[in-house]
Write a protein that holds these residues in place. Structure first.
Motif, PDB file in Angstrom:
ATOM      1  N   TYR A  12       0.833  -1.200   0.000  1.00 13.54           N
ATOM      2  CA  TYR A  12       0.000   0.000   0.000  1.00 13.54           C
ATOM      3  C   TYR A  12       0.879   1.266   0.000  1.00 13.54           C
ATOM      4  CZ  TYR A  12      -3.340   3.495   1.558  1.00 13.54           C
ATOM      5  OH  TYR A  12      -4.107   4.628   1.652  1.00 13.54           O
ATOM      6  N   ASP A  13       1.985   1.231   0.733  1.00 12.04           N
ATOM      7  CA  ASP A  13       2.899   2.390   0.785  1.00 12.04           C
ATOM      8  C   ASP A  13       3.817   2.454  -0.429  1.00 12.04           C
ATOM      9  OD1 ASP A  13       1.819   3.129   3.190  1.00 12.04           O
ATOM     10  OD2 ASP A  13       3.344   2.098   4.398  1.00 12.04           O
ATOM     11  N   ARG A  14       3.659   1.525  -1.372  1.00  9.74           N
ATOM     12  CA  ARG A  14       4.423   1.463  -2.616  1.00  9.74           C
ATOM     13  C   ARG A  14       5.898   1.103  -2.397  1.00  9.74           C
ATOM     14  NH1 ARG A  14       2.399   3.545  -7.263  1.00  9.74           N
ATOM     15  NH2 ARG A  14       0.275   4.295  -7.187  1.00  9.74           N
ATOM     16  N   TYR A  15       6.211   0.468  -1.274  1.00 11.90           N
ATOM     17  CA  TYR A  15       7.560  -0.062  -1.099  1.00 11.90           C
ATOM     18  C   TYR A  15       7.561  -1.482  -1.646  1.00 11.90           C
ATOM     19  CZ  TYR A  15       8.878   3.830   1.905  1.00 11.90           C
ATOM     20  OH  TYR A  15       9.177   5.065   2.379  1.00 11.90           O
ATOM     21  N   TYR A  16       7.820  -1.593  -2.924  1.00 13.69           N
ATOM     22  CA  TYR A  16       7.700  -2.892  -3.572  1.00 13.69           C
ATOM     23  C   TYR A  16       9.042  -3.620  -3.602  1.00 13.69           C
ATOM     24  CZ  TYR A  16       3.569  -0.595  -5.660  1.00 13.69           C
ATOM     25  OH  TYR A  16       2.408   0.073  -5.875  1.00 13.69           O
ATOM     26  N   PRO A  17       9.034  -4.921  -3.321  1.00 10.48           N
ATOM     27  CA  PRO A  17      10.274  -5.684  -3.568  1.00 10.48           C
ATOM     28  C   PRO A  17      10.518  -5.783  -5.077  1.00 10.48           C
ATOM     29  CG  PRO A  17       8.499  -7.142  -2.888  1.00 10.48           C
ATOM     30  CD  PRO A  17       7.962  -5.746  -2.785  1.00 10.48           C
ATOM     31  N   ASN A  18      11.750  -6.057  -5.444  1.00 11.75           N
ATOM     32  CA  ASN A  18      12.112  -6.117  -6.882  1.00 11.75           C
ATOM     33  C   ASN A  18      11.231  -7.053  -7.679  1.00 11.75           C
ATOM     34  OD1 ASN A  18      14.098  -4.332  -6.641  1.00 11.75           O
ATOM     35  ND2 ASN A  18      15.784  -5.726  -7.109  1.00 11.75           N
ATOM     36  N   ILE A  19      10.839  -8.149  -7.058  1.00 11.92           N
ATOM     37  CA  ILE A  19      10.074  -9.158  -7.796  1.00 11.92           C
ATOM     38  C   ILE A  19       8.715  -8.592  -8.238  1.00 11.92           C
ATOM     39  CG2 ILE A  19       9.036 -10.311  -5.769  1.00 11.92           C
ATOM     40  CD1 ILE A  19       9.897 -12.972  -7.299  1.00 11.92           C
ATOM     41  N   PHE A  20       8.167  -7.663  -7.452  1.00 16.66           N
ATOM     42  CA  PHE A  20       6.916  -6.995  -7.845  1.00 16.66           C
ATOM     43  C   PHE A  20       7.189  -6.069  -9.039  1.00 16.66           C
ATOM     44  CE2 PHE A  20       4.283  -7.006  -3.621  1.00 16.66           C
ATOM     45  CZ  PHE A  20       4.478  -8.363  -3.520  1.00 16.66           C
ATOM     46  N   ILE A  21       8.296  -5.349  -8.941  1.00 17.78           N
ATOM     47  CA  ILE A  21       8.623  -4.396 -10.024  1.00 17.78           C
ATOM     48  C   ILE A  21       8.893  -5.155 -11.316  1.00 17.78           C
ATOM     49  CG2 ILE A  21      10.274  -2.604 -10.753  1.00 17.78           C
ATOM     50  CD1 ILE A  21      10.572  -1.957  -7.700  1.00 17.78           C
ATOM     51  N   ASP A  22       9.595  -6.280 -11.192  1.00 14.18           N
ATOM     52  CA  ASP A  22       9.862  -7.106 -12.384  1.00 14.18           C
ATOM     53  C   ASP A  22       8.562  -7.577 -13.023  1.00 14.18           C
ATOM     54  OD1 ASP A  22      12.513  -6.805 -12.038  1.00 14.18           O
ATOM     55  OD2 ASP A  22      12.879  -8.804 -11.191  1.00 14.18           O
ATOM     56  N   MET A  23       7.612  -7.951 -12.164  1.00 21.47           N
ATOM     57  CA  MET A  23       6.330  -8.439 -12.701  1.00 21.47           C
ATOM     58  C   MET A  23       5.625  -7.308 -13.454  1.00 21.47           C
ATOM     59  SD  MET A  23       3.101 -10.178 -10.720  1.00 21.47           S
ATOM     60  CE  MET A  23       2.803  -8.829  -9.592  1.00 21.47           C
ATOM     61  N   MET A  24       5.624  -6.125 -12.871  1.00 25.06           N
ATOM     62  CA  MET A  24       4.945  -4.992 -13.536  1.00 25.06           C
ATOM     63  C   MET A  24       5.646  -4.621 -14.831  1.00 25.06           C
ATOM     64  SD  MET A  24       3.636  -2.605 -10.400  1.00 25.06           S
ATOM     65  CE  MET A  24       5.217  -2.354  -9.646  1.00 25.06           C
ATOM     66  N   GLU A  25       6.980  -4.618 -14.777  1.00 25.87           N
ATOM     67  CA  GLU A  25       7.739  -4.303 -15.997  1.00 25.87           C
ATOM     68  C   GLU A  25       7.470  -5.363 -17.072  1.00 25.87           C
ATOM     69  OE1 GLU A  25      10.255  -1.783 -16.844  1.00 25.87           O
ATOM     70  OE2 GLU A  25       8.993  -0.774 -15.378  1.00 25.87           O
ATOM     71  N   GLY A  26       7.438  -6.598 -16.630  1.00 30.56           N
ATOM     72  CA  GLY A  26       7.175  -7.708 -17.558  1.00 30.56           C
ATOM     73  C   GLY A  26       5.848  -7.529 -18.261  1.00 30.56           C
TER      74      GLY A  26
END
Lengths: 262, 519
Positions: A215-229
């Protein structure tokens, strides 16, 4: 023998120095550390993020002499847990900031999400989804999850908060993914803050931490990778790496994410 | 401990700050319920929603109120007093936790694995949509491929196989469930001794059946190459079957070659026969349901898996007893059942885990049973209208997609067959229930154990209704398989089940049982 820390959030580092912390849970390749009201995860494969402390070496925590309740402290850039020391190099102290990128849902990313949804519904077999849904316990969970996914709102969200077997229950993983999906495309819903507030008392400490971080947008890398993907590269392979997360968490998060976005 | 609802007892336990991942909890629950004979067992974190869930099935107790979200709640229903149940559960959970700490290195991509250990074979089991892509990656790294995944397009299959042939590699699959390469079983395979018989098969359980019989009579295998069920279709043109024949022909250790398949397309059969003309070694051509008029002298045609294995053994100089014969005890048993059957009891109900074993039984029974139908049949008149519904003589492959949507294959989880067994037992028309059990790697750790109670109940159900129900079973396994062949067969026999020597033998026993009955 000393180990090396590759990443620790700057704010967390300072809180450690001031307050110290305690071991909250010991697992085969990770450890949970309780720092004030925060749960941190220590390990070599935890992904870089605000509440993750990444160490360089693979450590079989559950086979070593760690105990729940052991003091954890940082002095002179050395993190000490029981008789074990972890060296924190200056470069490892990172100031994590909320992820502020908003993506656009276009035809390609939509197709990518659709393919992922199909995979989750039909083919994915690495987790709870593989057990027969006529098992009464899974039936109960999946019925409630279906209700939430069909009509996301505070009552249906609260009905799956903390619902599931493990420390990050499947219901919470779905909610984490759902919030991530909403935020990825710049949406929000008015009941989410109430959900996060309720999570503090209604689910496990670690699961609450994950929901709040998302919710605070502190995402682990794996979340960012998924969104980028999904949104930038339209690469299903990259997006589905999330399925490697935990036993059921990855599939739960991905399911929630797809519905949050779509 | 609370006793309620007659003799059912309930008990509860909270494990403070305990965490086990959900898959461990789920699978341990299933195993422990069975092993410790618990009527019900639930293990959930102490969240309100989980408490509601436990309440919804009437298993909640106020002592669980104290559980916090970081605690693990245990609730149990017991038929008999079992004071130490909680200790047993905790011990089992702890052992599965420590078991999982024997962690092997996990590589997330084929490239990662290749860089680390340079493997020469990749077993690919990912959703069909992505499987071809992974297989291409493996071939590019000069790895042989075993493609367990199905739903790979025929175009991808052809492209993969063409690339493999160009690089002198094998693509076993798609939808290939069994192979034994250099003594290592892949996916579903039995522990068999090494020897001089090489096999290529477009059939998973067919390959298991032949290798098991070879092993049982002191034969051994060099390689067992799977090619996937579609390899011998008109489109794929037997690309890997032909490649496999070449590989075994060139292999000095292989003295006899066995080919196994359901009937290939005629153009493919012609191609295979042509290729076999140049093979210098004796070949057993085991084609279920096929008819081959003329073969070269060194090629021996058989139409059952049992005959295929017997011929291969004979060609390497090993004798077998008659695996399809009935001894006196068996004849007596059959006579007893025949006399006890009611007028309504006319039909055989085959409930199979193995697809090729179903097809073999169909092939064996067809000449004797009018109107036998199956969901593996190719001929329209033999196809089951609805495999979910029993009617007449039926041979059902429970590994068919319609039974496994969202569920594991019955070789992995034979419990999905139990309800159907009981259903068939209740039908007045059922005379014989015909079953297979597969042992070996990949298969359930105790397929017989998990089914036994249902078999006993099935017989009791029929008995209560004034019927004698015959159950014929075949256990496809070797004495080296971890499930223990001897114990599996003994437990079946002790429960009054007729245990056959091979799958074809089982079908013949079933046929003999209903012989003379007017269907």
């Amino acid at each position: 023998m000393s180990h090396n820390i590759l990443s620790i959030d700057k704010e967390i580092f300072q809180a450690f120095v001031l307050h110290g912390a305690r071991v909250a849970g010991i697992y085969k390749s990770t450890m949970h550390i309780s720092l004030q009201e925060t749960i941190l995860t220590l390990g070599d494969r935890v992904g870089f993020g605000k509440h993750h402390i990444v160490c360089k070496e693979k450590i079989p925590f559950s086979e070593l002499d760690y105990k729940v309740g052991d003091d954890v402290k940082i002095e002179n850039h050395i993190l000490t847990i029981a008789s074990h020391q972890f060296i924190i190099h200056e470069a490892a102290i990172i100031e994590y900031k909320p992820f502020d990128r908003i993506y656009t849902l276009n035809q390609k990313s939509y197709q990518c999400l659709k393919a992922l949804r199909e995979m989750i519904e039909k083919d994915h077999d690495q987790n709870l989804f593989r057990f027969p849904k006529d098992n009464p316990w899974l039936k109960y969970q999946f019925e409630k999850i279906q209700v939430f996914l069909a009509a996301p709102g505070l009552p249906s969200a609260l009905s799956i908060l903390g619902l599931g077997m493990g420390l990050t229950p499947l219901g919470d993983d779905i909610l984490t993914g759902f919030i991530l999906g909403l935020q990825a495309v710049g949406k929000t819903l008015p009941w989410i803050p109430k959900l996060i507030e309720t999570a503090k008392i209604k689910t496990s400490q670690l699961s609450y931490q994950n929901l709040k971080d998302t919710y605070d947008r502190y995402y682990p890398n794996i979340f960012i990778d998924m969104m980028e993907g999904v949104f930038t590269q339209n690469d299903i392979e990259k997006a589905k790496a999330i399925l490697n997360l935990g036993a059921t968490s990855g599939a739960g998060i991905l399911t929630g994410f797809i519905y949050g976005c779509m | 401990m609370d006793a309620c609802r007659g003799e059912i007892m309930k008990d509860y336990k909270i494990l403070k700050n305990s965490y086990f991942d959900s898959v461990t909890l789920m699978s341990t629950t299933v195993t422990l319920k069975k092993e410790l004979k618990l009527k019900e067992l639930v293990m959930f974190m102490g969240t309100d929603m989980n408490k509601d869930m436990i309440k919804s099935v009437g298993l909640y107790h106020e002592s669980l109120d104290e559980a916090m979200p970081n605690d693990l709640m245990l609730a149990v229903e017991l038929d008999e007093a079992f004071p130490n149940w909680a200790e047993e559960v905790v011990a089992r959970l702890s052992s599965s936790k420590s078991k999982s700490s024997d962690e092997k290195t996990v590589y997330k991509t084929i490239n990662q694995a290749y860089e680390a250990i340079e493997p020469n074979i990749a077993v690919i089991s990912v959703p069909g949509l992505y499987a071809a892509n992974e297989a291409f990656k493996a071939l590019e790294k000069n790895m042989h491929v075993m493609l367990f995944s199905d739903n790979v397009s025929v175009e991808d299959e052809i492209a993969l196989k063409d690339l493999a042939i160009k690089k002198d590699l094998l693509v076993m699959g798609p939808d290939c469930g069994t192979a034994i390469i250099n003594g290592k079983g892949l996916c579903f395979a039995n522990q068999v001794r090494r020897g001089s018989i090489g096999l290529v098969a477009a059939s998973g359980t067919g390959l298991q059946e032949v290798t098991v019989i070879i092993d049982r009579f002191k034969g051994g295998i060099t390689q067992a190459i799977g090619v996937g069920g579609r390899d011998l279709s008109e489109k794929v043109q037997g690309r890997m079957m032909l490649k496999g024949i070449d590989a075994l022909d060139q292999d000095d250790d292989t003295k006899v070659i066995v080919l196994i398949s359901k009937p290939p397309h005629q153009t493919v059969l012609d191609k295979i026969l042509k290729r076999l003309e140049t093979v210098k070694k004796p070949v057993v051509l085991c084609l279920l349901d096929a008819h081959v008029e003329k073969t070269p002298k060194h090629v021996h045609f058989t139409s059952t898996l049992t005959d295929g294995a017997i011929k291969a053994l004979e060609l390497v100089g090993l004798d077998t007893p008659d695996l399809l014969s009935f001894d006196k005890t068996l004849v007596d048993t059959i006579n007893t059942y025949q006399k006890a059957f009611t007028n309504d009891q006319k039909y055989i109900k085959g409930l199979y885990c193995g697809g090729t074993l179903t097809a073999e039984s169909l092939s064996v029974l067809r000449p004797y049973l009018k109107g036998v139908t199956s969901n593996v049949a190719k001929k329209d008149e033999e196809k089951m209208k609805d495999p979910m519904k029993s009617s007449g003589h039926n041979l059902v492959d429970l590994g068919d997609d319609i039974f496994t949507q969202g569920k594991p294959h019955p070789m992995i989880e034979p419990a999905i067959r139990l309800d159907r067994i009981l259903h068939e037992a209740k039908l007045k028309e059922t005379a014989v229930i015909l079953l297979d059990f597969e042992l070996g790697i990949g298969s359930h750790d105790d397929a017989v154990g998990i089914t036994l109670e249902a078999l006993v109940d099935a017989k009791k159900l029929a008995e209560k209704d004034g019927r004698a129900l015959a159950i014929v079973a075949y256990v496809c396994g070797t004495d080296k398989d971890h499930q223990n062949l001897e114990s599996s067969e003994k437990r079946l026999k002790d429960a009054g089940i007729i245990v056959a020597k091979t799958n074809a033998h089982a079908a013949m026993i079933a046929q003999e049982l209903v012989k003379g009955v007017k269907a």
